[in-house]
Every structure is written in C-alpha cells, then in structure tokens.
Design an enzyme around this catalytic site. Structure first.
Site, PDB file in Angstrom:
ATOM      1  N   GLU A 107      -5.603  -7.841   5.072  1.00 57.94           N
ATOM      2  CA  GLU A 107      -5.822  -7.148   6.341  1.00 57.94           C
ATOM      3  C   GLU A 107      -6.848  -6.035   6.138  1.00 57.94           C
ATOM      4  O   GLU A 107      -6.541  -4.972   5.606  1.00 57.94           O
ATOM      5  CB  GLU A 107      -4.520  -6.558   6.875  1.00 57.94           C
ATOM      6  CG  GLU A 107      -4.700  -5.917   8.246  1.00 57.94           C
ATOM      7  CD  GLU A 107      -3.616  -4.924   8.608  1.00 57.94           C
ATOM      8  OE1 GLU A 107      -3.489  -4.620   9.795  1.00 57.94           O
ATOM      9  OE2 GLU A 107      -2.909  -4.433   7.696  1.00 57.94           O
ATOM     10  N   ASN A 145       0.811  -1.217   0.000  1.00 58.01           N
ATOM     11  CA  ASN A 145       0.000   0.000   0.000  1.00 58.01           C
ATOM     12  C   ASN A 145       0.839   1.259   0.000  1.00 58.01           C
ATOM     13  O   ASN A 145       0.407   2.302  -0.494  1.00 58.01           O
ATOM     14  CB  ASN A 145      -0.910   0.001   1.228  1.00 58.01           C
ATOM     15  CG  ASN A 145      -1.630   1.319   1.433  1.00 58.01           C
ATOM     16  OD1 ASN A 145      -2.491   1.682   0.647  1.00 58.01           O
ATOM     17  ND2 ASN A 145      -1.262   2.055   2.478  1.00 58.01           N
ATOM     18  N   HIS A 183      -6.810   0.053   2.842  1.00 56.13           N
ATOM     19  CA  HIS A 183      -6.417   1.336   2.268  1.00 56.13           C
ATOM     20  C   HIS A 183      -6.210   1.264   0.766  1.00 56.13           C
ATOM     21  O   HIS A 183      -5.709   2.212   0.156  1.00 56.13           O
ATOM     22  CB  HIS A 183      -5.164   1.848   2.983  1.00 56.13           C
ATOM     23  CG  HIS A 183      -5.394   2.035   4.447  1.00 56.13           C
ATOM     24  ND1 HIS A 183      -6.039   3.129   4.964  1.00 56.13           N
ATOM     25  CD2 HIS A 183      -5.114   1.235   5.505  1.00 56.13           C
ATOM     26  CE1 HIS A 183      -6.124   3.019   6.276  1.00 56.13           C
ATOM     27  NE2 HIS A 183      -5.575   1.870   6.632  1.00 56.13           N
ATOM     28  N   ASP A 242      -0.809  -6.517   3.572  1.00 55.49           N
ATOM     29  CA  ASP A 242      -0.866  -5.525   4.635  1.00 55.49           C
ATOM     30  C   ASP A 242      -1.682  -4.302   4.201  1.00 55.49           C
ATOM     31  O   ASP A 242      -1.644  -3.897   3.038  1.00 55.49           O
ATOM     32  CB  ASP A 242       0.566  -5.093   4.985  1.00 55.49           C
ATOM     33  CG  ASP A 242       0.620  -4.069   6.095  1.00 55.49           C
ATOM     34  OD1 ASP A 242       0.232  -4.412   7.232  1.00 55.49           O
ATOM     35  OD2 ASP A 242       1.039  -2.925   5.833  1.00 55.49           O
ATOM     36  N   GLN A 290      -8.709   5.565   1.292  1.00 58.33           N
ATOM     37  CA  GLN A 290      -7.996   4.863   0.230  1.00 58.33           C
ATOM     38  C   GLN A 290      -7.135   5.767  -0.657  1.00 58.33           C
ATOM     39  O   GLN A 290      -6.448   5.266  -1.553  1.00 58.33           O
ATOM     40  CB  GLN A 290      -8.993   4.075  -0.618  1.00 58.33           C
ATOM     41  CG  GLN A 290      -9.682   2.974   0.185  1.00 58.33           C
ATOM     42  CD  GLN A 290     -10.611   2.105  -0.617  1.00 58.33           C
ATOM     43  OE1 GLN A 290     -11.156   2.533  -1.653  1.00 58.33           O
ATOM     44  NE2 GLN A 290     -10.830   0.866  -0.158  1.00 58.33           N
ATOM     45  N   ASP A 303       1.692   7.054   0.177  1.00 59.59           N
ATOM     46  CA  ASP A 303       0.613   6.170  -0.265  1.00 59.59           C
ATOM     47  C   ASP A 303       0.688   5.940  -1.771  1.00 59.59           C
ATOM     48  O   ASP A 303       0.495   6.854  -2.570  1.00 59.59           O
ATOM     49  CB  ASP A 303      -0.737   6.796   0.100  1.00 59.59           C
ATOM     50  CG  ASP A 303      -1.872   5.807  -0.025  1.00 59.59           C
ATOM     51  OD1 ASP A 303      -1.962   4.917   0.834  1.00 59.59           O
ATOM     52  OD2 ASP A 303      -2.661   5.920  -0.993  1.00 59.59           O
TER      53      ASP A 303
END
Length: 475
Positions: free
Chosen positions: A233, A116, A211, A207, A168, A177
């Site tokens: 996750e 991510n 997001h 992981d 997100q 990000d």
C-alpha cells in the site's frame, strides 16, 4: 456533467445476484482478488467453498488477523497489540480452517498485514485476547526502544508529506511507529509473517508501506520461510518524494490513481479517453500494478471514487476493470456504514457477525451479477491483447480481447440501437454475461449471435453494456 440515471437495467439486471454457482469457472489462470473486508473466518471459508472458488476468483484478501485493541470501529483491526492470531473475526483454529477451506476450493489467501506500527492511545488495554499493553509497551513483543521517536511537531506525528524522513520516521495519527530498520523488530515481524505462512497463507497486503523504506520491506521478504505474493500500500501523492515506483522490486504496488481517474471518466468526462488507460497515464508498469475501483480506505476517505452506493455505474466501472488488461484487479466487498468509523455488523461483545449477503448490512459487491460474471470474462481472456477498439468520441466504447472476449459499454443517456460490432469471436451463440448466466446449453438472459466474420448486432440501453466471451459460448 453526465446524468447518472438508474435505468431499469440497473434495478433489474446490474444488481440481480446469482443464487449460486451455475457452472465451473473457465479454464486458465485465476487473477481476481476478492477483498472480503472484515468478514469473520467461518464466513470467509464458506464463501470460498460456495461462491469464490466456483465463480473463478483466484484469491481472497482477508482483514488483519492479529490481536488488536477492543472496540466497535473498523480501524481497531489496524491497531495491533500482539501477534496472536486471535481477533474479533475468530480464533487461530478458525483461521486455519478458513485457509484450508479456501485452498480446497482453489482460492489462495492474502492477509492484510499490519507491520508498520502498533496501537495508539485512543484505546486502553487489555487487547482482544487479553494481552496487556500500553503505548510503546507490548509485553513480550516490543518496548519503547523498538519504536521511532522522531522528535517532530511536538507530538511525533507526521505533518509534512513532502519530507521523506518525517513520513517514514514519525507517527501516523499517533500509532506507535515501529523501527523497521532494527534487527530485533525485523525478526519479530518476520516471525509473525512466517507464522501465517505456516498456516497456509499465500501472500500479504503490506499495510502502510509508504511509511516504511522499501529496503525494510525487502529485508522482511528475505526473511520469509517460503515465497509469498506481496502487494504494498503506497498511496501516490503529487510532488511527494516517496513514490510507488520505489517499491516495485518487492512485489506489486497499489495504483491509487486508477480508481479516482476511472470514476472521473464515468462521472463527468468521456469513456473514449480510456483507450490507452494504464501506463500511458503515468501509472506503474502493468506487471507491478494492483488496481481497484475502491477499497476500504478510499470508500471512506477519498472524494471522487465510485462505491457500492453508486449502484449501476459502479458495476459498469468494475466490468471495465475486469475486461481491461492493465494491472491485477481487486473487487471490493463491503458492508453498509453511515459514519466513517462504523465497524462491521457485530454483536454486543464486538465479535463480527456471520456474513449473510444482502442482509444485515452486508453489500457483497463480489456477488453482484455483472461483477461476478466479469470475473469469468477476465479468466477467459487472460493474456489476450486489446483489439478492435471503438468509441463514438464520447461515452460509447467497445473492444475485444483477442478472439476470446468482447465488451461494449454505453454510458450515454440514450440507447444505442441497431448497431453492429466487429469482434474476433468465433461464430456461434453467446450468453450476454452482463444480463444472464450460462447454464449448460442455455442462458438465463439474452443470447447474441456472432456471424462467420465475427460481427454481431445488439441494442444497448442507456448506462448498459453487453459482454461476450468464449467461456459463455453456447453449444
């Protein structure tokens, strides 16, 4: 409020640890994952060979293997600076040797994959293996245009978990990000995952999946060079627009409500309520759920979960998880920490030290006698339904798994003596795997005799249990 007494049973039995494998694991699929959190690669390989494989664990989950920022904290492993397989846990060659050793022992390898984001500004370069980097600039990997810049809250950080766009597209605690919807980023991430697959990896824990849109993870999956197990996750938040159920089309999803609710039942409510534990509680479908009593995040950040510090009651909660058919279970294996950020036992240069169970800070819950033996129980009862549930309306429960196993837990403050239990087990003598090990034709602990009708009698101390299964039936 239940009294969480550490009775003699806890000190003398629950935390007694098998010195090593006594017998080969029972036949049948091996479902249980051991999360050897922050173990270095040589130690993981040795543990697969000497314990995980012989004791019936099916998978080992290992911490992120890519190059990360320098530091002693546990979370440095979750701040990538490149996709070189070189970290404080070891080299690429050591990682490959670990995978080969685990496979030789019958244990598959799941990698915790950080896809991510990249690093934040808490640290400065170079990375662990010497790669230059700065925030939004990872030479040869990513530059500023490869990241989301959401323009919210003055610093691009997430504040409102009720806003799907923000969760997100903004940053999780300033971590750079990645724009996982961009073709270049998707290709670069897929190249990293495929590199790990080329080394023999069997699956990934994705992981921070919450997001990333589920479609972005689906695209990554479509780019993999071969099939791989995925577990995502996605932390449930009441009333939030992003839900775990959105991600089940990609693979399994962590069911975070499980550990919190199980802790509440053991600590302050009634085990009798567990008779329909799982989907009836609003959880994910059992075939998509990955469950745990605790993991590396919840044991630090979530109030109300059980951890290794709860000793005996933690072992009992794991015993229930491994006996109950809901979801795919992961057993946590921890190290001691006195502050949230404390990293694993390391040398002065930050290299993770070899894991020596029960010394040097390594807690190794996966080796606790109750937990390790209940892995064998799980394998023995695979696919069998829950039968003959019993409860006293409070904290004494019992149930069978078809004709393959039977567990009874007494979490009352007093003993239950002279009670008979109605199981479907075949007649014979069984090793009680809560308190002993089967070794050939003998048991190192108590033996229980089941009669021709499937009945047996047992005295169960306060905060204690008895578990029988066909793999522990004595000749």
């Amino acid at each position: 409020m239940k009294r969480l007494a550490l009775v003699t049973f806890v000190l003398a039995s629950l935390l007694v640890v098998p010195a090593g494998p006594v017998a080969a694991a029972p036949a049948g699929p091996r479902q249980v994952i051991a999360n050897l959190f922050e173990w270095n690669w040589p130690s993981v390989g040795t543990e697969c060979t000497t314990f995980l494989g012989p004791r019936g664990y099916g998978y080992v989950q290992v911490s992120p293997p890519q190059e990360h920022v320098r530091g002693q904290e546990w979370w440095v492993a979750y701040q990538p600076v490149s996709y070189r397989i070189e970290s404080r846990k070891g080299t690429r060659a050591q990682f490959a040797a670990m995978v080969n050793a685990c496979h030789a022992a019958g244990v598959k390898v799941i990698v915790d994959a950080v896809v991510n984001h990249m690093a934040n500004e808490d640290k400065t370069g170079p990375g662990w293996a010497g790669s230059a980097w700065s925030h939004y600039n990872y030479p040869g990997v990513y530059q500023v245009q490869d990241f989301h810049h959401c323009g919210r809250n003055g610093n691009d950080d997430i504040r409102n978990y009720g806003d799907r766009y923000e969760v997100q597209n903004c940053e999780l605690v300033n971590l750079a990000d990645l724009d996982t919807g961009a073709s270049y980023v998707r290709g670069r991430l897929a190249a990293y995952l495929n590199d790990l697959l080329s080394l023999g990896v069997d699956g990934f824990r994705m992981d921070a999946s919450k997001h990333m849109p589920a479609a972005d993870i689906a695209n990554l999956r479509s780019r993999l060079s071969r099939p791989a197990y995925l577990v995502q996750e996605v932390i449930f938040g009441a009333g939030e627009p992003i839900t775990p159920g959105e991600y089940t089309g990609n693979g399994d999803v962590h069911e975070f409500r499980y550990g919190k609710d199980l802790a509440r039942m053991f600590r302050s409510e009634r085990l009798a309520y567990l008779r329909d534990f799982g989907e009836a509680w609003g959880y994910l479908p059992t075939g998509s759920a990955a469950v745990f009593v605790d993991n590396h995040d919840t044991q630090r950040d979530v109030a109300g979960v059980l951890t290794h510090r709860d000793n005996g009651i933690y072992a009992l909660a794991n015993a229930f998880m491994l006996a109950w058919p809901y979801g795919s279970p992961t057993v946590m294996s921890s190290y001691e920490f006195s502050s949230r950020d404390q990293g694993p036992p390391s040398d002065s240069a930050g290299r993770t030290q070899n894991s020596t169970c029960f010394s040097g800070g390594w807690r190794c819950e996966h080796r606790w006698q109750v937990i390790a033996n209940m892995v064998g129980f799980r394998n023995a009862v695979n696919g069998q339904p829950v039968v003959k549930w019993y409860d006293n309306g409070n904290n004494h429960i019992a149930f069978g798994r078809g004709s393959a196993g039977y567990l009874t837990i007494n979490d009352e403050d007093g003993a239950v003596n002279g009670r008979s239990y109605d199981s479907n087990l075949p007649a014979g003598r069984y090793c009680d795997v809560i308190h002993g090990e089967r070794s050939g034709s003998t048991c190192t602990g108590p033996t229980i005799t089941v009669d021709a009708g499937g009945w047996f009698s047992a005295n169960i101390a306060a905060h204690d249990a008895v578990a029988l299964h066909i793999g522990a039936k004595l000749p």
